[in-house]
Enzyme design. Structure first.
Site, PDB file in Angstrom:
ATOM      1  N   GLY A  36      14.465 -22.600 -43.386  1.00  0.00           N
ATOM      2  CA  GLY A  36      15.835 -22.595 -42.222  1.00  0.00           C
ATOM      3  C   GLY A  36      16.685 -23.906 -42.413  1.00  0.00           C
ATOM      4  N   SER A  37      15.934 -25.078 -43.719  1.00  0.00           N
ATOM      5  CA  SER A  37      16.150 -26.249 -43.889  1.00  0.00           C
ATOM      6  C   SER A  37      17.488 -26.106 -44.413  1.00  0.00           C
ATOM      7  CB  SER A  37      15.307 -27.130 -44.126  1.00  0.00           C
ATOM      8  OG  SER A  37      14.733 -26.376 -45.288  1.00  0.00           O
ATOM      9  N   LYS A  39      17.861 -25.047 -47.784  1.00  0.00           N
ATOM     10  CA  LYS A  39      17.404 -25.477 -49.218  1.00  0.00           C
ATOM     11  C   LYS A  39      18.333 -24.179 -50.046  1.00  0.00           C
ATOM     12  CE  LYS A  39      13.341 -24.259 -48.630  1.00  0.00           C
ATOM     13  NZ  LYS A  39      13.265 -24.239 -47.743  1.00  0.00           N
ATOM     14  N   THR A  41      20.766 -22.235 -49.180  1.00  0.00           N
ATOM     15  CA  THR A  41      22.043 -22.761 -48.832  1.00  0.00           C
ATOM     16  C   THR A  41      23.082 -24.320 -49.625  1.00  0.00           C
ATOM     17  OG1 THR A  41      22.050 -21.882 -46.707  1.00  0.00           O
ATOM     18  CG2 THR A  41      24.578 -22.799 -46.948  1.00  0.00           C
ATOM     19  N   GLU A 151      13.193 -20.294 -55.374  1.00  0.00           N
ATOM     20  CA  GLU A 151      12.024 -19.231 -55.263  1.00  0.00           C
ATOM     21  C   GLU A 151      10.843 -18.091 -56.234  1.00  0.00           C
ATOM     22  OE1 GLU A 151       9.530 -19.834 -52.630  1.00  0.00           O
ATOM     23  OE2 GLU A 151       9.920 -21.112 -50.853  1.00  0.00           O
TER      24      GLU A 151
HETATM   25  N1  LIG Z   1      24.152 -15.556 -44.292  1.00  0.00           N
HETATM   26  C1  LIG Z   1      24.055 -16.501 -43.480  1.00  0.00           C
HETATM   27  N2  LIG Z   1      24.604 -15.983 -42.289  1.00  0.00           N
HETATM   28  C2  LIG Z   1      24.526 -17.328 -40.792  1.00  0.00           C
HETATM   29  N3  LIG Z   1      23.621 -18.016 -40.897  1.00  0.00           N
HETATM   30  C3  LIG Z   1      22.973 -17.776 -42.046  1.00  0.00           C
HETATM   31  C4  LIG Z   1      23.096 -17.078 -43.799  1.00  0.00           C
HETATM   32  N4  LIG Z   1      22.499 -17.462 -44.158  1.00  0.00           N
HETATM   33  C5  LIG Z   1      21.477 -18.412 -43.771  1.00  0.00           C
HETATM   34  N5  LIG Z   1      21.431 -19.193 -42.716  1.00  0.00           N
HETATM   35  C6  LIG Z   1      21.338 -20.049 -41.930  1.00  0.00           C
HETATM   36  O1  LIG Z   1      21.603 -21.038 -42.338  1.00  0.00           O
HETATM   37  C7  LIG Z   1      19.981 -21.905 -41.970  1.00  0.00           C
HETATM   38  C8  LIG Z   1      19.279 -22.641 -43.547  1.00  0.00           C
HETATM   39  O2  LIG Z   1      19.304 -21.367 -44.393  1.00  0.00           O
HETATM   40  P1  LIG Z   1      18.826 -21.300 -45.870  1.00  0.00           P
HETATM   41  O3  LIG Z   1      18.512 -19.919 -46.292  1.00  0.00           O
HETATM   42  O4  LIG Z   1      19.731 -21.888 -46.543  1.00  0.00           O
HETATM   43  O5  LIG Z   1      17.192 -21.662 -45.464  1.00  0.00           O
HETATM   44  P2  LIG Z   1      16.177 -22.312 -46.624  1.00  0.00           P
HETATM   45  O6  LIG Z   1      15.717 -23.844 -46.547  1.00  0.00           O
HETATM   46  O7  LIG Z   1      16.718 -21.823 -47.403  1.00  0.00           O
HETATM   47  O8  LIG Z   1      14.936 -21.034 -45.729  1.00  0.00           O
HETATM   48  P3  LIG Z   1      13.082 -20.682 -46.848  1.00  0.00           P
HETATM   49  O9  LIG Z   1      13.276 -21.582 -46.567  1.00  0.00           O
HETATM   50  O10 LIG Z   1      13.515 -19.303 -45.534  1.00  0.00           O
HETATM   51  O11 LIG Z   1      14.139 -19.252 -47.281  1.00  0.00           O
HETATM   52  C9  LIG Z   1      19.239 -21.128 -40.978  1.00  0.00           C
HETATM   53  O12 LIG Z   1      19.002 -21.653 -39.742  1.00  0.00           O
HETATM   54  C10 LIG Z   1      20.077 -19.833 -42.067  1.00  0.00           C
HETATM   55  O13 LIG Z   1      19.220 -19.117 -40.679  1.00  0.00           O
HETATM   56 MG   LIG Z   2      15.858 -20.009 -49.132  1.00  0.00          MG
END
Ligand SMILES: Nc1ncnc2c1ncn2[C@@H]1O[C@H](COP(=O)(O)OP(=O)(O)OP(=O)(O)O)[C@@H](O)[C@H]1O
Ligand SMILES: [Mg+2]
Length: 223
Positions: A36-37, A39, A41, A151
């Site tokens: 959720g950090s 990455k 996005t 990943e």
């Molecule tokens: N489609 C979406 N709609 C609403 N919120 C989202 C969406 N996708 C991600 N988020 C939120 O955005 C934030 C960042 O998510 P992101 O998937 O980019 O993190 P991440 O670092 O890739 O996590 P992970 O290690 O679990 O893959 C999180 O709080 C997630 O819940």
């Molecule tokens: Mg991710």
């Protein structure tokens, strides 16, 4: 590639905030951070798959999403063709390239990724590793300068992991910029020359001292 003031909102929640950085093609970047950090996005914003504000500037006179190719964590997400070949040429047909150019590009890429002999196969009959190779192939034919991998090994068994890792290293050697979001930085250590640690949608550490960043990440995961 220069990133200025990049921000992403999902609804009214800011998930990526004020990111300023740049990337070059000679980099192999590890993107680290907890669940959720931000990455995924961040990588999706770099390839234009989510709405963002701010600027992403690339060399030459084309949009940034032409030079960045994002490979989804789950290769199934990305597979659309009814055969390996159809899947790989889909994006090229959409670009309206001529048939000979499409054939040449698809052939070249499938030879690099080792899927050429499987070109008539239906994607759902491929192994996990082959599906991941197919997802990468469909991006490579678009000839991006940067490969953004989310990943890339997580859905794979041990054997496939090794094969995919070698393919990613080969692509690096061929001159592509690589950015990998991963929870397993140790796998890519030997090739990485930069690591970024993200927390709550921002970059908290960014260094060419990869081990320093990885240590910081691992220590914080453990505590
Ligand atoms: N489609 C979406 N709609 C609403 N919120 C989202 C969406 N996708 C991600 N988020 C939120 O955005 C934030 C960042 O998510 P992101 O998937 O980019 O993190 P991440 O670092 O890739 O996590 P992970 O290690 O679990 O893959 C999180 O709080 C997630 O819940
Ligand atoms: Mg991710």
């Amino acid at each position: 590639m220069i990133v200025k003031n990049l921000e992403v909102f999902y609804g009214n929640k800011r998930v990526l905030g004020k990111i300023d950085t740049k990337f070059s093609k000679d980099e192999f970047v590890l993107l680290l951070g907890y669940n959720g950090s931000g990455k995924s996005t961040f990588l999706k914003a770099l390839s234009g798959l989510v709405n963002y504000s701010g600027e992403i500037i690339v060399e030459g006179n084309h949009p940034h999403y032409f030079v960045t190719g994002y490979v989804f964590q789950n290769p199934e997400t990305q597979i659309i063709g009814s055969t390996v070949w159809e899947d790989v040429i889909f994006g090229l047909e959409n670009l309206g390239l001529d048939r000979e150019e499409i054939r040449k590009r698809a052939q070249k890429v499938l030879k690099i990724t080792g899927l050429y002999d499987f070109k008539h196969m239906e994607p759902h009959n491929l192994s996990g590793g082959q599906k991941q190779k197919l997802a990468i192939s469909s991006i490579l034919v678009m000839e991006p300068e940067y490969l953004l991998l989310d990943e890339p090994l997580s859905m794979l068994d041990k054997n496939d992991r090794q094969v995919l890792k070698e393919l990613i290293f080969d692509l690096k050697k061929m001159g592509m910029g690589i950015i990998v979001a991963t929870h397993n930085p140790e796998v890519f250590l030997e090739f990485s020359n930069r690591a970024i640690f993200m927390d709550k949608g921002t970059i908290v550490k960014d260094s060419n001292d990869v081990l320093e960043v990885v240590d910081m990440y691992i220590n914080e995961v453990e505590t």
